[in-house]
Write an enzyme that holds these catalytic residues in place. Structure first.
Site, mmCIF file in Angstrom:
data_model
loop_
_atom_site.group_PDB
_atom_site.id
_atom_site.type_symbol
_atom_site.label_atom_id
_atom_site.label_comp_id
_atom_site.label_asym_id
_atom_site.label_seq_id
_atom_site.Cartn_x
_atom_site.Cartn_y
_atom_site.Cartn_z
ATOM 1 N N LYS A 61 6.648 -19.136 -29.252
ATOM 2 C CA LYS A 61 6.996 -18.493 -30.513
ATOM 3 C C LYS A 61 6.817 -16.981 -30.370
ATOM 4 O O LYS A 61 5.761 -16.512 -29.933
ATOM 5 C CB LYS A 61 6.121 -19.023 -31.645
ATOM 6 C CG LYS A 61 6.442 -20.449 -32.058
ATOM 7 C CD LYS A 61 7.775 -20.529 -32.764
ATOM 8 C CE LYS A 61 8.035 -21.931 -33.305
ATOM 9 N NZ LYS A 61 9.302 -22.008 -34.056
ATOM 10 N N ASP A 94 11.404 -18.672 -29.045
ATOM 11 C CA ASP A 94 11.965 -18.959 -30.366
ATOM 12 C C ASP A 94 11.521 -17.856 -31.321
ATOM 13 O O ASP A 94 10.327 -17.695 -31.586
ATOM 14 C CB ASP A 94 11.479 -20.318 -30.856
ATOM 15 C CG ASP A 94 12.050 -20.689 -32.212
ATOM 16 O OD1 ASP A 94 12.936 -19.972 -32.712
ATOM 17 O OD2 ASP A 94 11.600 -21.708 -32.784
ATOM 18 N N GLU A 114 15.987 -18.809 -28.538
ATOM 19 C CA GLU A 114 16.388 -19.601 -29.699
ATOM 20 C C GLU A 114 16.413 -18.741 -30.964
ATOM 21 O O GLU A 114 15.416 -18.101 -31.301
ATOM 22 C CB GLU A 114 15.421 -20.771 -29.877
ATOM 23 C CG GLU A 114 15.733 -21.677 -31.041
ATOM 24 C CD GLU A 114 14.794 -22.871 -31.101
ATOM 25 O OE1 GLU A 114 14.547 -23.361 -32.225
ATOM 26 O OE2 GLU A 114 14.299 -23.318 -30.041
ATOM 27 N N ASP A 121 19.575 -22.404 -33.830
ATOM 28 C CA ASP A 121 18.802 -23.426 -34.532
ATOM 29 C C ASP A 121 19.081 -23.337 -36.029
ATOM 30 O O ASP A 121 19.827 -24.127 -36.589
ATOM 31 C CB ASP A 121 17.314 -23.251 -34.241
ATOM 32 C CG ASP A 121 16.440 -24.219 -35.044
ATOM 33 O OD1 ASP A 121 16.974 -25.180 -35.626
ATOM 34 O OD2 ASP A 121 15.214 -24.022 -35.099
ATOM 35 N N LYS A 140 18.086 -31.040 -34.749
ATOM 36 C CA LYS A 140 16.896 -31.683 -35.324
ATOM 37 C C LYS A 140 17.349 -32.786 -36.273
ATOM 38 O O LYS A 140 18.191 -32.551 -37.150
ATOM 39 C CB LYS A 140 16.041 -30.657 -36.058
ATOM 40 C CG LYS A 140 15.496 -29.571 -35.126
ATOM 41 C CD LYS A 140 14.656 -28.544 -35.868
ATOM 42 C CE LYS A 140 14.116 -27.491 -34.892
ATOM 43 N NZ LYS A 140 13.312 -26.439 -35.564
#
Length: 333
Positions: free
Chosen positions: A113, A144, A170, A196, A220
């Site tokens: 992250k 991400d 991402e 995403d 997802k």
């Protein structure tokens, strides 16, 4: 896209059998220390409804559709018994890095992250360097940013992070046009761009693929309306995909594992190891990473654990109201 959803079960059945839990995290993640979720058992087994608390009924309705698909939809016959997963490294300080990564034994990929509010690019570089050291030269490191960079900030960050041989970045920026612009600017860096939020939060999840704004898509199950709907998106997109999760309980992770194991030739490790970030779960056999992967299986929920981690009465009432509102959206559709 075609309507692939099973018939809605009666609302009273969902409300009567719903269990709401509040699970503590081992590490603060996505700004929360406790993950709440609603669980219910359908004819196919246990299923989960757990949109993040800030999502409105329209966005949350997709998550309810996913729960119904997994609990009441078609029987699943995955093509693989296990799927490889990545380690997830939240925006923690240097003193916590080793402890977090140790919870993901055998994982060859680390998702880091970055772009956390209140932190700097130097903090991101330090975490990415630690991730690269953890997996070694042969492992994979992905980042991400959760759309928290501008195009200029993302370009600067990717230039700085490219030497760590990123598998992909991402959702570095917010919109589809911004993704396309960043992809154009950084074409020579060798860092693929993954979408995403531009997939799961979009009214048209295929728009990013049609615009050529990403090299791969992050898929997802819950936000996209379930395994059936997500597989349809994968088939139409024509891009490589990564299957990930949304800090689900092991029940929601099971849904994601069935999705991943239903995609032939899936090349990227899945973001389905996040049970390792939970300090408690709803099953005595959680879907924790073992030897770099998780099993593809239905999860047997333990009633005693549901009671132990039951949310407060006011939070349970809040979630039931939320289920009603999301159900109303699905009924209107």
């Amino acid at each position: 896209m075609p309507d692939l959803a099973p018939p809605l079960p009666p609302l009273d059945d969902l409300l009567r059998d719903a269990h709401v839990v509040a699970l503590p995290l081992t590490t603060r993640f996505r700004g929360i220390d406790v993950r709440e979720a609603l669980l219910v058992e359908g004819p196919r087994g246990w299923t989960e409804f757990s949109p993040f608390v800030e999502y409105d009924p329209v966005e949350s309705a997709a998550w309810l559709a996913a729960a119904i698909d997994f609990g009441w939809g078609p029987d699943r016959h995955p093509v693989a018994p296990r799927v490889a997963v990545n380690a997830t490294l939240p925006s923690v300080g240097p003193d916590q890095l080793a402890g977090v990564l140790a919870r993901f034994p055998g994982c060859r990929t680390v998702k880091v992250k970055v772009a956390e509010r209140g932190q700097t690019l130097a903090d991101d570089i330090a975490r990415v360097a630690a991730a690269r050291a953890f997996v070694g030269d042969d492992g994979r490191v992905r980042i991400d940013a959760n759309a928290n960079w501008s195009v200029d900030e993302a370009e600067e960050a990717l230039v700085a992070l490219a030497p760590y041989r990123l598998e992909y970045a991402e959702q570095p920026v917010r919109s589809v046009p911004e993704l396309a612009e960043l992809r154009r600017r950084t074409a020579g860096l060798g860092v693929p761009i993954a979408a995403d939020e531009s997939v799961r939060k979009a009214s048209d999840p295929l728009a990013v693929a049609r615009a050529g704004a990403a090299d791969l898509l992050v898929i997802k199950a819950q936000p996209l309306g379930g395994v059936t709907a997500a597989l349809d998106i994968v088939a139409q997109a024509g891009l490589p995909v990564v299957v990930s999760s949304a800090l689900d309980t092991s029940v929601g992770l099971s849904m994601g594992a069935y999705l991943a194991a239903s995609i032939p030739g899936l090349a990227h490790d899945c973001g389905l190891g996040t049970a390792a970030l939970l300090a408690a779960d709803v099953t005595p056999e959680p879907l924790l990473p073992v030897d770099g992967g998780v099993d593809v299986r239905r999860v047997d929920v333990d009633v005693d654990l549901l009671r132990e981690h039951a949310a407060t009465d006011d939070r349970r009432a809040w979630w039931l109201d939320r289920l009603r509102a999301s159900y109303a959206v699905l009924t209107e559709r």
